[in-house]
Write an enzyme that holds these catalytic residues in place. Structure first.
Site, PDB file in Angstrom:
ATOM      1  N   GLU A   1      66.341  19.597  51.010  1.00  0.00           N
ATOM      2  CA  GLU A   1      66.712  20.271  49.763  1.00  0.00           C
ATOM      3  C   GLU A   1      66.544  21.754  50.042  1.00  0.00           C
ATOM      4  O   GLU A   1      65.426  22.223  50.233  1.00  0.00           O
ATOM      5  CB  GLU A   1      65.753  19.804  48.673  1.00  0.00           C
ATOM      6  CG  GLU A   1      66.306  19.863  47.291  1.00  0.00           C
ATOM      7  CD  GLU A   1      67.495  18.964  47.116  1.00  0.00           C
ATOM      8  OE1 GLU A   1      68.610  19.508  47.049  1.00  0.00           O
ATOM      9  OE2 GLU A   1      67.328  17.723  47.073  1.00  0.00           O
TER      10      GLU A   1
ATOM     11  N   GLU B   1      71.720  33.475  49.406  1.00  0.00           N
ATOM     12  CA  GLU B   1      70.601  33.257  48.497  1.00  0.00           C
ATOM     13  C   GLU B   1      69.569  34.367  48.689  1.00  0.00           C
ATOM     14  O   GLU B   1      69.147  34.644  49.803  1.00  0.00           O
ATOM     15  CB  GLU B   1      69.950  31.897  48.781  1.00  0.00           C
ATOM     16  CG  GLU B   1      68.862  31.556  47.783  1.00  0.00           C
ATOM     17  CD  GLU B   1      68.276  30.175  48.007  1.00  0.00           C
ATOM     18  OE1 GLU B   1      67.871  29.869  49.143  1.00  0.00           O
ATOM     19  OE2 GLU B   1      68.213  29.402  47.035  1.00  0.00           O
TER      20      GLU B   1
END
Ligand code: UN1
Length: 496
Positions: free
Chosen positions: A252, A387
């Site tokens: 994840e 990100e």
């Protein structure tokens, strides 16, 4: 709490020091004077002990009926609920997020623990037909073995619970290594599991640095399952390490989540959602709303109001009442955010507010950064593709719905997306078109609940989902069972 307190590892049901006897310090990111305690600096030797304990405990734990395993989880959930306030305070001290958010994090762990306890009386398989007469078919779940769990600092108790609870209810045993910045919250979680009656060796906890403790954990031959939440860079290393022996792996990783604001949206609502999604947890969520794509008809109005509100957010120590945004987790994270602000400016994005480290009496002992808004962004800018994991939101104008979808999907990540609109047709079309594992209508990109699958498409992960019954599929193996009661040889596909 005693600042000199030394927190131990939990291996084979005992609280023990690391093999080397070395420790590291846990310090409040909002206040370097607030020293939380010493934690064990574990290495391969500790991993070996923990893996051996978990391997041994697995032989009996896998045979404990799931409703009995569930009783322990129910007790643990009750204990977590009773201590929610203390655990939230501990979490704010070690991680920085405002107390209200830390309470939410503990609540998410409570929810997951109750949810998986409930699964103890379900863990459903299927019964089905056979193509042959006098033959019965069904599927049953089997545990996989020892799970190595590596958890992040941004959700210091919720994400560990997402991994530990489904692993346990399925009959696996675990070794968990939390991020070095937030070992106390997992310590608290593990202490609760011990008190709830988890047998020795079923849950093992060791604190330490990724390269020293995490790396040997994912490489250990007795670890059959690895679940990792963290950065793309480390995720790639973990994947390589696991590929060697085909360990089952759930990754994840990153997100570059988008909120689309259409010209027919309730702008007040969109504004509230974008502020919460963008700056909640100081933008340090995989699900953070770091891009807002706004229809050109409402762009100026939205950008102006959003900027005004962002500037006014109260930043400070998360333990202080009224604080809406805490610090960044570390100096390294602060430097990353600074670097991206520079990149954004060089790329020609318009800095509408923030963009710098906060200084002054209440900020000097922590890693505080101003809420930052970039306007007039284009989708190709790095600040709109990469990100950042900080309080930086990029506003991107768009011409129409189709373009908004295209921009939304133009990144390598696929965790979460959202649309604010009153047009039901566009809401459903966006639901179909957005390439993300999570999608919201008239709500920001954060706020996942524990009974729905959590995870993303593309480079956010490797196709698995956490939470919900999806987690059971990762922490168990399907066994397909054929029972022939015909008393003769029946050949599938041949005897028709
Ligand atoms: C994360 O950002 O890593 O949906 C997890 C949310 C939270 C979980 C976030 N429930 O934002």
């Amino acid at each position: 709490m005693d600042p000199q307190r030394i927190y131990k590892n939990f291996i084979a049901g005992e609280w023990v020091e690391s093999a080397s006897g070395q420790t590291f310090e846990n310090i409040n990111p909002a206040d370097s004077n607030d020293r939380i305690g010493q934690f064990q600096r574990s290495s391969g030797r500790d991993v070996a002990k923990a893996a051996a304990a978990a391997k041994q405990a697995y032989q009996s734990w896998r045979l404990v009926p799931p409703p009995r395993r569930a009783e322990i989880l129910f007790r643990a959930a009750n204990l977590l609920a009773n201590r929610k306030e203390d655990f939230a305070r501990d979490m704010t001290r070690e991680m920085g997020k405002p107390l209200e958010e830390a309470r939410g994090d503990v609540q998410e762990a409570i929810d997951m623990t109750y949810y998986m306890a409930g699964e103890g009386r379900r863990l459903f398989g299927q019964t089905t037909t056979s193509e042959l007469p006098d033959k019965f078919c069904m599927t049953v779940r089997s545990p996989v073995g020892v799970c190595g769990l590596i958890t992040p600092w941004n959700f210091p108790m919720a994400i560990p619970a997402w991994k530990v609870m489904p692993a346990l209810i399925c009959g696996n045993t675990v070794v968990i290594k939390p991020a070095e910045d937030t070992p106390l919250s997992v310590y608290n979680l593990v202490a609760v599991l011990e008190e709830a009656g988890v047998p020795g060796g079923v849950v093992n906890y060791l604190s330490g640095i990724g390269s020293e403790a995490g790396a040997p954990l994912v490489r250990h031959p007795d670890i059959k399952v690895v679940s990792f939440t963290g950065s793309v860079e480390v995720g790639r290393e973990v994947a390589h390490a696991c590929a060697e022996s085909f360990k089952h792996l759930c990754l994840e990783m990153g997100g570059k989540n988008v909120i689309i604001v259409m010209d027919d949206a309730n702008l007040d609502l969109a504004l509230e959602g974008a502020l919460w999604g963008g700056f909640g947890t100081t933008g340090q969520r995989c699900t953070a709303s770091s891009r807002i794509v706004i229809h050109k008809k409402v762009y100026e109005a939205f950008a102006q109001r959003f900027t005004e509100r962002a500037c006014r957010l109260k930043v400070g120590n998360g333990l202080d009442p009224g604080v809406q945004m805490g610090p960044l987790i570390t100096e390294t994270q602060l430097r990353t955010v600074e670097k991206y602000v520079e990149i954004g400016q060089k790329e020609g994005a318009k800095l509408l507010c923030g963009g710098c480290r906060l200084t002054g009496a209440i900020y000097n002992r922590g890693w505080f950064f101003a809420p930052t808004v970039f306007g007039d962004c284009t989708p190709r800018m790095r600040i709109c593709r990469e990100e950042i994991f900080g309080p930086v939101v990029s506003l991107i104008p768009c011409d129409n719905f189709d373009q908004a979808i295209e921009i939304g999907n133009s990144v390598v990540y696929g965790l979460s997306s959202a649309i604010y609109t009153r047009n039901i047709n566009n809401a459903f079309k966006a639901m179909r078109e957005m390439e993300t594992g999570i999608f919201y209508v008239n709500a920001p990109t954060i706020g996942a609940e524990t009974h729905l699958p959590f995870g993303g498409t593309k480079q956010t992960g490797n196709g698995h989902r956490e939470a919900a019954t999806a987690a059971l599929d990762f922490y168990s193996e399907w066994k397909s069972v054929y029972i022939d009661y015909s008393d003769r040889l029946q050949r599938a596909q041949i005897d028709t």
